[in-house]
Design a protein around this motif. Structure first.
Motif, PDB file in Angstrom:
ATOM      1  N   LEU A 161       0.821  -1.209   0.000  1.00 56.38           N
ATOM      2  CA  LEU A 161       0.000   0.000   0.000  1.00 56.38           C
ATOM      3  C   LEU A 161       0.860   1.266   0.000  1.00 56.38           C
ATOM      4  CD1 LEU A 161      -2.802  -1.059   2.519  1.00 56.38           C
ATOM      5  CD2 LEU A 161      -2.915  -1.008   0.027  1.00 56.38           C
ATOM      6  N   ASN A 162       1.958   1.235   0.754  1.00 53.49           N
ATOM      7  CA  ASN A 162       2.854   2.396   0.764  1.00 53.49           C
ATOM      8  C   ASN A 162       3.490   2.617  -0.602  1.00 53.49           C
ATOM      9  OD1 ASN A 162       2.611   3.402   3.387  1.00 53.49           O
ATOM     10  ND2 ASN A 162       4.032   1.908   4.216  1.00 53.49           N
ATOM     11  N   GLU A 163       3.849   1.532  -1.279  1.00 54.18           N
ATOM     12  CA  GLU A 163       4.427   1.658  -2.618  1.00 54.18           C
ATOM     13  C   GLU A 163       3.433   2.313  -3.579  1.00 54.18           C
ATOM     14  OE1 GLU A 163       7.546   0.371  -4.442  1.00 54.18           O
ATOM     15  OE2 GLU A 163       8.048   1.170  -2.477  1.00 54.18           O
ATOM     16  N   ALA A 182      10.463  14.997  -4.705  1.00 52.78           N
ATOM     17  CA  ALA A 182      11.504  14.719  -3.707  1.00 52.78           C
ATOM     18  C   ALA A 182      11.160  13.504  -2.846  1.00 52.78           C
ATOM     19  CB  ALA A 182      11.727  15.940  -2.815  1.00 52.78           C
ATOM     20  N   LEU A 183       9.858  13.208  -2.745  1.00 49.56           N
ATOM     21  CA  LEU A 183       9.448  12.060  -1.922  1.00 49.56           C
ATOM     22  C   LEU A 183       9.433  10.807  -2.796  1.00 49.56           C
ATOM     23  CD1 LEU A 183       8.565  11.022   0.806  1.00 49.56           C
ATOM     24  CD2 LEU A 183       6.205  11.603   0.227  1.00 49.56           C
ATOM     25  N   ASN A 184      10.601  10.249  -3.037  1.00 51.39           N
ATOM     26  CA  ASN A 184      10.711   9.044  -3.846  1.00 51.39           C
ATOM     27  C   ASN A 184      10.949   7.827  -2.951  1.00 51.39           C
ATOM     28  OD1 ASN A 184      13.504   9.110  -3.136  1.00 51.39           O
ATOM     29  ND2 ASN A 184      13.869  10.524  -4.846  1.00 51.39           N
ATOM     30  N   ARG A 185      11.150   6.677  -3.561  1.00 53.95           N
ATOM     31  CA  ARG A 185      11.314   5.433  -2.807  1.00 53.95           C
ATOM     32  C   ARG A 185      12.558   5.472  -1.923  1.00 53.95           C
ATOM     33  NH1 ARG A 185      12.196   0.863  -5.324  1.00 53.95           N
ATOM     34  NH2 ARG A 185      10.873  -0.445  -4.001  1.00 53.95           N
ATOM     35  N   ASN A 186      13.629   6.028  -2.454  1.00 51.69           N
ATOM     36  CA  ASN A 186      14.864   6.104  -1.665  1.00 51.69           C
ATOM     37  C   ASN A 186      14.683   6.967  -0.426  1.00 51.69           C
ATOM     38  OD1 ASN A 186      16.195   4.471  -3.439  1.00 51.69           O
ATOM     39  ND2 ASN A 186      17.306   6.103  -4.470  1.00 51.69           N
ATOM     40  N   THR A 187      13.981   8.088  -0.591  1.00 50.46           N
ATOM     41  CA  THR A 187      13.759   8.996   0.533  1.00 50.46           C
ATOM     42  C   THR A 187      12.849   8.356   1.574  1.00 50.46           C
ATOM     43  OG1 THR A 187      13.962  10.885  -0.964  1.00 50.46           O
ATOM     44  CG2 THR A 187      12.949  11.299   1.176  1.00 50.46           C
ATOM     45  N   PHE A 188      11.791   7.702   1.105  1.00 51.68           N
ATOM     46  CA  PHE A 188      10.798   7.144   2.028  1.00 51.68           C
ATOM     47  C   PHE A 188      11.332   5.924   2.778  1.00 51.68           C
ATOM     48  CE2 PHE A 188       7.178   4.377   3.044  1.00 51.68           C
ATOM     49  CZ  PHE A 188       6.374   5.261   3.751  1.00 51.68           C
ATOM     50  N   TRP A 189      11.859   4.963   2.045  1.00 55.37           N
ATOM     51  CA  TRP A 189      12.295   3.714   2.665  1.00 55.37           C
ATOM     52  C   TRP A 189      13.730   3.794   3.199  1.00 55.37           C
ATOM     53  CZ3 TRP A 189       8.413   0.709   3.655  1.00 55.37           C
ATOM     54  CH2 TRP A 189       7.343   0.572   2.768  1.00 55.37           C
ATOM     55  N   GLY A 190      14.560   4.557   2.508  1.00 57.62           N
ATOM     56  CA  GLY A 190      15.981   4.535   2.825  1.00 57.62           C
ATOM     57  C   GLY A 190      16.653   3.456   1.992  1.00 57.62           C
ATOM     58  N   ASP A 206      18.944   1.383   2.526  1.00 56.22           N
ATOM     59  CA  ASP A 206      19.225   0.111   3.200  1.00 56.22           C
ATOM     60  C   ASP A 206      18.032  -0.835   3.198  1.00 56.22           C
ATOM     61  OD1 ASP A 206      21.731   1.074   3.713  1.00 56.22           O
ATOM     62  OD2 ASP A 206      21.291   1.699   5.769  1.00 56.22           O
ATOM     63  N   LEU A 207      16.816  -0.287   3.074  1.00 54.69           N
ATOM     64  CA  LEU A 207      15.615  -1.123   3.180  1.00 54.69           C
ATOM     65  C   LEU A 207      15.032  -1.525   1.821  1.00 54.69           C
ATOM     66  CD1 LEU A 207      13.617   0.530   6.130  1.00 54.69           C
ATOM     67  CD2 LEU A 207      14.934  -1.600   6.156  1.00 54.69           C
ATOM     68  N   LEU A 208      15.545  -0.971   0.740  1.00 58.95           N
ATOM     69  CA  LEU A 208      14.939  -1.216  -0.572  1.00 58.95           C
ATOM     70  C   LEU A 208      14.940  -2.693  -0.959  1.00 58.95           C
ATOM     71  CD1 LEU A 208      16.161   1.809  -2.724  1.00 58.95           C
ATOM     72  CD2 LEU A 208      13.863   1.354  -1.841  1.00 58.95           C
ATOM     73  N   ARG A 264       9.393  -8.135   0.077  1.00 56.49           N
ATOM     74  CA  ARG A 264       8.009  -8.059   0.564  1.00 56.49           C
ATOM     75  C   ARG A 264       7.030  -7.966  -0.614  1.00 56.49           C
ATOM     76  NH1 ARG A 264       6.814  -9.337   5.905  1.00 56.49           N
ATOM     77  NH2 ARG A 264       8.687  -8.913   7.112  1.00 56.49           N
ATOM     78  N   LEU A 265       7.359  -7.142  -1.585  1.00 53.19           N
ATOM     79  CA  LEU A 265       6.486  -6.969  -2.741  1.00 53.19           C
ATOM     80  C   LEU A 265       6.387  -8.253  -3.557  1.00 53.19           C
ATOM     81  CD1 LEU A 265       7.590  -3.414  -3.934  1.00 53.19           C
ATOM     82  CD2 LEU A 265       5.526  -4.025  -2.668  1.00 53.19           C
ATOM     83  N   LYS A 266       7.496  -8.962  -3.689  1.00 51.16           N
ATOM     84  CA  LYS A 266       7.493 -10.237  -4.401  1.00 51.16           C
ATOM     85  C   LYS A 266       6.613 -11.249  -3.663  1.00 51.16           C
ATOM     86  CE  LYS A 266      10.583 -13.875  -6.103  1.00 51.16           C
ATOM     87  NZ  LYS A 266      11.987 -14.355  -6.184  1.00 51.16           N
ATOM     88  N   GLU A 267       6.732 -11.275  -2.344  1.00 54.74           N
ATOM     89  CA  GLU A 267       5.925 -12.187  -1.526  1.00 54.74           C
ATOM     90  C   GLU A 267       4.442 -11.871  -1.670  1.00 54.74           C
ATOM     91  OE1 GLU A 267       5.148 -12.988   3.237  1.00 54.74           O
ATOM     92  OE2 GLU A 267       7.139 -12.351   2.576  1.00 54.74           O
ATOM     93  N   ASP A 268       4.124 -10.580  -1.648  1.00 55.71           N
ATOM     94  CA  ASP A 268       2.725 -10.163  -1.788  1.00 55.71           C
ATOM     95  C   ASP A 268       2.177 -10.550  -3.159  1.00 55.71           C
ATOM     96  OD1 ASP A 268       0.375  -8.342  -0.872  1.00 55.71           O
ATOM     97  OD2 ASP A 268       0.922  -7.531  -2.832  1.00 55.71           O
TER      98      ASP A 268
END
Length: 232
Positions: free
Chosen positions: A39-41, A53-61, A63-65, A71-75
Motif C-alpha cells: 500500500l505504501n508503494e 523529492a518524496l521518492n522510494r529512496n527517501t521514504f524507505w531509505g 538500506d531497506l529497498l 516483501r512486494l514479491k511475496e505479496d
C-alpha cells in the motif's frame, strides 16, 4: 489503489491488538507488514506526482529497498495464488453449469444480468458507461464495478436555449470489483491488476445542494473582494 477492505484489514487488526492489548501475533504481523509495504508503494506513486523529492529512496531509505522488494514479491505471489484458487472454483462452477446443457443464448442472457456493483451516485452520471470485461474462466463478459475516489468542486453551465443554469461536479472513479454472472468469478480491487483490469476515469454528476451552496458562497466572496479592490 489495490486496497481490499476485507483482506487488508489485517493491518488495522494488528495495530489495534498491539495498541489496546499490548499483544503482537508474529504471523499476523508479518502478513500485515507485507500488505502495508504494498500500500505504501502505491501511495508513493501518487505522492511523487505532486512532490518529486518524496521518492522510494527517501521514504524507505537505501538500506531497506532490498527488503521492500522481497516483501512486494511475496505479496505478488500470495495474490497470484489467491487468484488461481478463485479461478479454480469458478471453473468447477462453470463445468456444473454446462452439465445442465444450457445453450450459449441462455448463458449470454445470464451474463448480461446486471449485478449492480457500481456506486449509486454513478446512476446520475450521463457520461458513465458500465464496464464489461471478458472472463478469463468461461469467456463470457463479466461486470466491472466502480467507486468514486475523488470529487472536484462544483461548477455551473448555462443552457442558453432555456436560460437555465445547471450545476455539475467532475468525479474520478476507479474499478474496484469484477463479477462474472456465468461462472461466478468474483475479484476484489487487489486482484484486478493481475487480470489486466485497471480503469480510472472521470465522469460528470450533478452537484449536491451543499456543493452548490459552497460555490455560491465562493462567488459572493469573490464579488465582494473585487468590489473592495475596485473602491480602493
Amino acid at each position: 489503489m489495490s486496497y481490499n477492505a476485507q483482506s487488508d484489514q489485517k493491518v488495522l487488526a494488528v495495530r489495534n491488538l498491539a495498541l489496546h492489548s499490548g499483544q503482537v501475533d508474529t504471523t499476523a504481523f508479518n502478513e500485515a507488514l507485507t500488505i502495508m509495504t504494498r500500500l505504501n508503494e502505491e501511495l508513493l506513486v501518487v505522492t511523487q506526482s505532486h512532490d518529486a523529492a518524496l521518492n522510494r529512496n527517501t521514504f524507505w531509505g537505501a538500506d531497506l529497498l532490498s527488503q521492500v522488494a522481497e516483501r512486494l514479491k511475496e505479496d505478488q505471489e500470495t495474490r497470484k495464488l489467491e487468484l488461481e484458487e478463485l479461478k479454480a472454483a469458478a471453473r468447477r462452477s462453470y463445468e456444473r453449469l454446462k452439465e445442465l446443457n444450457l445453450g450459449d443464448e441462455a448463458l449470454r442472457e445470464l451474463a448480461d444480468r446486471d449485478p449492480e456493483l457500481d456506486d449509486p451516485v454513478l446512476l446520475d452520471a450521463p457520461n458513465f458507461e458500465q464496464g464489461r470485461s471478458e472472463c478469463s474462466v468461461c469467456g463470457f463478459f463479466g461486470w466491472v464495478g466502480y467507486e468514486a475516489t475523488g470529487r472536484g468542486t462544483a461548477y455551473a453551465e448555462l443552457d442558453w436555449r432555456h436560460d437555465d443554469e445547471y450545476h455539475f461536479v467532475d468525479m474520478t472513479i476507479e474499478a474496484v470489483q469484477y463479477v462474472c454472472r456465468v461462472c461466478g468469478l468474483s475479484l476484489g480491487s487487489d486482484l484486478l491488476p493481475l487480470e489486466g483490469i485497471v480503469d480510472v476515469r472521470e465522469v460528470t454528476v450533478e452537484a449536491t445542494r451543499e456543493e452548490i451552496e459552497a460555490l455560491e458562497q465562493y462567488q459572493i466572496e469573490q464579488y465582494l473582494m473585487e468590489e473592495y479592490h475596485r473602491d480602493r
